[in-house]
Design a protein around this motif. Structure first.
Motif, PDB file in Angstrom:
ATOM      1  N   CYS A 179     106.547  12.037  32.994  1.00  0.00           N
ATOM      2  CA  CYS A 179     105.182  11.701  32.585  1.00  0.00           C
ATOM      3  C   CYS A 179     104.456  12.978  32.173  1.00  0.00           C
ATOM      4  O   CYS A 179     104.402  13.940  32.943  1.00  0.00           O
ATOM      5  CB  CYS A 179     104.467  11.032  33.755  1.00  0.00           C
ATOM      6  SG  CYS A 179     102.726  10.754  33.469  1.00  0.00           S
TER       7      CYS A 179
ATOM      8  N   ILE B 273     101.443  13.632  31.987  1.00  0.00           N
ATOM      9  CA  ILE B 273     100.197  13.875  32.718  1.00  0.00           C
ATOM     10  C   ILE B 273     100.476  14.409  34.119  1.00  0.00           C
ATOM     11  O   ILE B 273      99.951  15.425  34.528  1.00  0.00           O
ATOM     12  CB  ILE B 273      99.357  12.573  32.809  1.00  0.00           C
ATOM     13  CG1 ILE B 273      98.947  12.114  31.404  1.00  0.00           C
ATOM     14  CG2 ILE B 273      98.128  12.763  33.694  1.00  0.00           C
ATOM     15  CD1 ILE B 273      98.026  13.053  30.655  1.00  0.00           C
ATOM     16  N   CYS B 274     101.331  13.745  34.868  1.00  0.00           N
ATOM     17  CA  CYS B 274     101.514  14.133  36.278  1.00  0.00           C
ATOM     18  C   CYS B 274     102.899  14.714  36.558  1.00  0.00           C
ATOM     19  O   CYS B 274     103.134  15.245  37.637  1.00  0.00           O
ATOM     20  CB  CYS B 274     101.250  12.934  37.183  1.00  0.00           C
ATOM     21  SG  CYS B 274     102.502  11.659  37.003  1.00  0.00           S
TER      22      CYS B 274
ATOM     23  N   CYS C  48     103.967   7.510  33.360  1.00  0.00           N
ATOM     24  CA  CYS C  48     104.400   6.840  34.585  1.00  0.00           C
ATOM     25  C   CYS C  48     103.464   5.639  34.814  1.00  0.00           C
ATOM     26  O   CYS C  48     102.389   5.573  34.223  1.00  0.00           O
ATOM     27  CB  CYS C  48     104.331   7.800  35.767  1.00  0.00           C
ATOM     28  SG  CYS C  48     102.654   8.150  36.314  1.00  0.00           S
TER      29      CYS C  48
ATOM     30  N   CYS D 174      99.727   6.570  35.657  1.00  0.00           N
ATOM     31  CA  CYS D 174      98.938   7.145  34.558  1.00  0.00           C
ATOM     32  C   CYS D 174      98.723   6.108  33.457  1.00  0.00           C
ATOM     33  O   CYS D 174      97.681   6.098  32.814  1.00  0.00           O
ATOM     34  CB  CYS D 174      99.594   8.414  34.021  1.00  0.00           C
ATOM     35  SG  CYS D 174      99.581   9.771  35.225  1.00  0.00           S
TER      36      CYS D 174
END
Ligand SMILES: [Zn+2]
Ligand SMILES: [Zn+2]
Length: 251
Positions: free
Chosen positions: A18, A20-21, A32, A35
């Motif tokens: 992912c 973002i994370c 994910c 997100c």
């Protein structure tokens, strides 16, 4: 081009996480599930003026977008908060990534969502998608060299794949800097640098104009002027995110 190929080879060797994370991504190889839920949630946020979502709100777009499809002046997935807590928002973080590295699954995520909305609007307003083309304001030559791709072009291609609407390069940059990305006081228009492409041939064409973020609307306005002056029948802007009108400013 070589950057794109190497990105895909890297994806095969190292399954995507992912963006973002950093956790393992979901089925579509991008966000994910957590997100993705935030990203979806951001599309449901309401405009403080009209209480509609970014997909429905037309506040502040009167001078920017002159074309209606149904009752819409644009397609936007989410609002963009230039002075707020944008740094924490999934959509805005994704747009930053989208500008900086070629990411097929991220492009497809945005393109799929935008395309779905375009097709719904076309159907509702009895437009024939085959009479339209998708185009984009290109990024500066400098940034194109720096990043190795034009995010507008890859998005236009992807939207074209999802909608069946052909894409076409109709605009070009003649030097100058791209408008600053996602930062305060952004988008000082360097309008002199946006030009009609040679052989643009937009006479009587209906045009979907993709820009990743609409802030002041200066780019969209400049592009619309160029295309309309060259004979385009109409220009309908679509974007990932657009600035939200402040609640006090009225309609
Ligand atoms: Zn995540
Ligand atoms: Zn609104």
């Amino acid at each position: 081009m070589s950057k794109r190929i190497s990105a895909r080879i890297l994806d095969l060797l190292f399954p995507p996480h992912c963006p973002i994370c950093g956790k393992g991504s979901g089925k579509d190889g991008c966000l994910c599930p957590e997100c993705l839920a935030k990203y979806d949630g951001e599309q449901k946020e309401k405009c403080p003026v009209c209480m509609k979502t970014a997909g429905d709100c037309t506040c502040g777009l009167a001078g920017v977008s002159r074309t209606f499809l149904g009752d819409k002046r644009t397609v936007a997935l989410a609002f963009y908060h230039p002075h707020g807590t944008g740094g924490a928002r999934v959509t805005e973080r994704l747009v930053r990534i989208f500008k900086k590295r070629y990411d097929r699954s991220l492009t497809d995520l945005f393109a799929r969502d935008i395309s779905g909305k375009i097709l719904l609007l076309m159907k509702a307003s009895e437009e024939d998608p085959t009479e339209w083309i998708v185009t984009f304001p290109p990024r500066s030559n400098e940034n194109r060299r720096k990043y190795g791709f034009d995010q507008g072009q890859i998005a236009a291609k992807s939207i074209s794949r999802y909608t069946g609407i052909p894409w076409k390069k109709t605009l070009r940059r003649s030097g100058g800097d791209e408008q600053k990305e996602l930062c305060r006081g952004d988008r000082e228009l360097n309008s002199g640098s946006l030009k009609l492409a040679r052989n643009a041939d937009v006479n009587c064409r209906k045009i979907i104009l993709f820009d990743d973020i609409i802030t002041t609307g200066a780019t969209v306005r400049a592009a619309t002027d160029l295309l309309t002056d060259a004979g385009a029948e109409c220009v309908f802007p679509v974007c990932i995110a657009r600035v939200q009108k402040e609640s006090k400013a009225g309609k």
